[in-house]
Write a protein that holds these residues in place. Sequence first.
Motif, PDB file in Angstrom:
ATOM      1  N   VAL A 559       0.835  -1.200   0.000  1.00 43.65           N
ATOM      2  CA  VAL A 559       0.000   0.000   0.000  1.00 43.65           C
ATOM      3  C   VAL A 559       0.870   1.251   0.000  1.00 43.65           C
ATOM      4  O   VAL A 559       0.586   2.224  -0.711  1.00 43.65           O
ATOM      5  N   ARG A 560       1.950   1.244   0.774  1.00 41.99           N
ATOM      6  CA  ARG A 560       2.857   2.394   0.791  1.00 41.99           C
ATOM      7  C   ARG A 560       3.415   2.670  -0.603  1.00 41.99           C
ATOM      8  O   ARG A 560       3.505   3.826  -1.038  1.00 41.99           O
ATOM      9  N   GLN A 561       3.770   1.630  -1.322  1.00 46.21           N
ATOM     10  CA  GLN A 561       4.301   1.814  -2.667  1.00 46.21           C
ATOM     11  C   GLN A 561       3.228   2.364  -3.611  1.00 46.21           C
ATOM     12  O   GLN A 561       3.520   3.168  -4.499  1.00 46.21           O
ATOM     13  N   ALA A 562       1.978   1.935  -3.397  1.00 47.70           N
ATOM     14  CA  ALA A 562       0.890   2.464  -4.227  1.00 47.70           C
ATOM     15  C   ALA A 562       0.628   3.940  -3.928  1.00 47.70           C
ATOM     16  O   ALA A 562       0.128   4.682  -4.782  1.00 47.70           O
ATOM     17  N   LEU A 563       0.975   4.366  -2.711  1.00 50.53           N
ATOM     18  CA  LEU A 563       0.781   5.764  -2.312  1.00 50.53           C
ATOM     19  C   LEU A 563       2.058   6.581  -2.506  1.00 50.53           C
ATOM     20  O   LEU A 563       2.285   7.566  -1.807  1.00 50.53           O
ATOM     21  N   SER A 564       2.887   6.188  -3.451  1.00 52.04           N
ATOM     22  CA  SER A 564       4.187   6.842  -3.647  1.00 52.04           C
ATOM     23  C   SER A 564       4.050   8.327  -3.948  1.00 52.04           C
ATOM     24  O   SER A 564       4.850   9.144  -3.467  1.00 52.04           O
ATOM     25  N   ALA A 565       3.048   8.704  -4.740  1.00 52.12           N
ATOM     26  CA  ALA A 565       2.871  10.124  -5.062  1.00 52.12           C
ATOM     27  C   ALA A 565       2.572  10.933  -3.805  1.00 52.12           C
ATOM     28  O   ALA A 565       3.108  12.036  -3.606  1.00 52.12           O
ATOM     29  N   GLN A 566       1.725  10.386  -2.948  1.00 49.59           N
ATOM     30  CA  GLN A 566       1.376  11.061  -1.695  1.00 49.59           C
ATOM     31  C   GLN A 566       2.583  11.164  -0.778  1.00 49.59           C
ATOM     32  O   GLN A 566       2.845  12.221  -0.203  1.00 49.59           O
ATOM     33  N   ILE A 567       3.337  10.080  -0.637  1.00 48.63           N
ATOM     34  CA  ILE A 567       4.501  10.070   0.252  1.00 48.63           C
ATOM     35  C   ILE A 567       5.597  10.996  -0.281  1.00 48.63           C
ATOM     36  O   ILE A 567       6.248  11.728   0.481  1.00 48.63           O
ATOM     37  N   THR A 568       5.806  11.001  -1.594  1.00 52.99           N
ATOM     38  CA  THR A 568       6.822  11.875  -2.186  1.00 52.99           C
ATOM     39  C   THR A 568       6.491  13.341  -1.926  1.00 52.99           C
ATOM     40  O   THR A 568       7.356  14.131  -1.533  1.00 52.99           O
ATOM     41  N   LYS A 569       5.237  13.703  -2.112  1.00 52.85           N
ATOM     42  CA  LYS A 569       4.822  15.088  -1.877  1.00 52.85           C
ATOM     43  C   LYS A 569       4.964  15.463  -0.410  1.00 52.85           C
ATOM     44  O   LYS A 569       5.291  16.604  -0.073  1.00 52.85           O
TER      45      LYS A 569
END
Length: 677
Positions: A559-569
């Motif tokens: 799930v963290r990898q799928a939320l990469s855009a959110q985590i990067t921002k």
Amino acid sequence: MKARDFSVLIGVILVIVMLVIPLPGWLLSVFILVNIILALIVLLVSMNTQEPLQFSVFPTLLLLLTLFRLALNVSTTRSILSEADAGGVVDTFGSFVIGNSPLVGFVVFVILVIINFLVITKGSERVSEVAARFSLDAMPGKQMSIDADLNAGLISEQEAKDRRKKVENEADFHGSMDGASKFVKGDAIAGIIIVLINILFGLIIGMTQMGFSFQEAIDTYMRLTVGDGLVSQIPALLISTATGIVVTRSSATGNNLGSDVTIQLTQYPRLLFVAAGAIFLLGLTPINFFLTTMLAGVLALGGYYMLQKQREPVTNVEEEGEQAEEAALNSGDNVINLLSMDPIEFEFGYSLIPLVDGKQGGDLLDRVVMIRRQLAIELGMVIPVVRIRDNIQLNPNEYRLKIKGNEVATGEIILDHYLAMTPDIENDYIEGIETKEPAFGLPAKWISEENKDEAELSGYTVVDPPSVVSTHITEVIKQHAHTLLGRQETKELIDHLKESYPILVEEVTPDPLSIGDIQKVLAKLLRENVSIRNLPVIFETLADFCKLTNDTELLGEYVRQALSAQITKQYSNQGNIKVITVSGKVEKRIAESIQTTEHGSYLALDAETQQSIIQAINQEVERLTLQEENAVILCSPAVRMYLKQLLDRYLPHVIVLSYNELEPTVQVQSVGVVSVA
């Protein structure tokens, strides 16, 4: 459809039919009596309701009854002008009131119309208009009051929802009554016009078509017109009175109108003695002495009886109160209530009461409402109600925050001071009381208001006490959000998602993942400060991988990898991110120490290697902290989870990311390397 639903539909259709088709006299008499009965029932119901919302259908009912009455007027007018007959009820009313004098009967009718139109109807219309305006103006204040009671722990979430719904319904009701009162006014005006038409055209038709003399036409049409006016004005008067009662009803005692009137008029028995004396003195004038003396005696006896009745039950009430209190303490329900625990509690010493008391300018309750809304947006979960209460066991300036009964944070504030913080500790020359900022542990000072302007000009960050507390509450809730998300809260999030994505939810739960499994995944994300607001993406990922593994820790990594855009921002700054990379040697040692069992995987590093890795990371983190940079550790996806588990015990605030959690567009700058011998 039920029979009562059919009855209303049939009634409306009959009203429309009455406007078009002539009705026989006997049927008109039946409808006239039904009209009087309905008006009387409406009046009695309005008198027995405890609050306007208990008769919420009244505005619509007012329209239907007004239409029914006007339809009756049209039908009776048609019968009076065409046949000089409108049924036995109209004829009886007219003959009884007029008697031998048509003029007297007409005057009585005019007086009834004036009372209805100028007094009751006009007053009800004005009250409805003012009530609607005040109800709409008061809505924001009532909503804030409900939120304040909710945050103070005085009411539950369900009670708050019920009260909000009631406020909305009250505004809708008074708005509807404002419009419905215009129907009553229009009905009164229409009644006057219909009477004039009946008399004028009745005389013309009687003398030209019926062959009546002028006196016969006056007797016949005046009798029928006054009778028709009475049978329509009496129900109109009842409905207008009911309208006035409903819109002026402001009782909060839980009693009906009859109880309120009798209780409030007789709550001062001694005033009846004053009234009795005034009536007795009035009898000394030429007014009937016997009659005034008798009435004065009745008033005096009534006052004495009520005075005695008020004195008697005092002891009984005290005994009953003691018995009720003892029964409450001994009841099982009272003990069970002691077992309940609030998810979040904020307790404060008595000197901090002005923070909460709105009368003293305190706005902490409003701030807590905004905190819950802000965190709902940031974290993607509904934060439970924060129970706010004073605690005399705390120091006067102390406060503490509890999560599920456990103390997680404390602090002290001085209300008449400001908290001043400066990044340059060496030039910290402002006078004040040394302390630490409670949310982040930064060195700070409590300074007086006289030094506030000087501190701001010198580059200090100056914060008022309410902002210090609200910031601390916000940060503590963020840190413990994962403990606040239980299975019940997860079920509510799933139900909300299911409204928009039913197929997606059905593919994930209850099979192959239970609510508890999903809760563990979401709590894992929240523990590392990753928002779960994007539930559709989270569930899409779970749907893709839950059939391959049911390990919630591993599913959390996917799930963290799928939320990469959110985590990067979240962790990048203008498209750049500075990281501390983990050397290949360290990653290899971690990978080789992963043990897999039927209950999942765990890291089995020896103590010496663990200490070496932790010390190496700690050195790099301290170096970056001195440079005012955030510490972000970057490693491969295979070891990220285990490295974070290793650091949680010693360096819980260090951020650990994997390469797959960063978008390709972000510029990664390595500012350190974690390596061991």
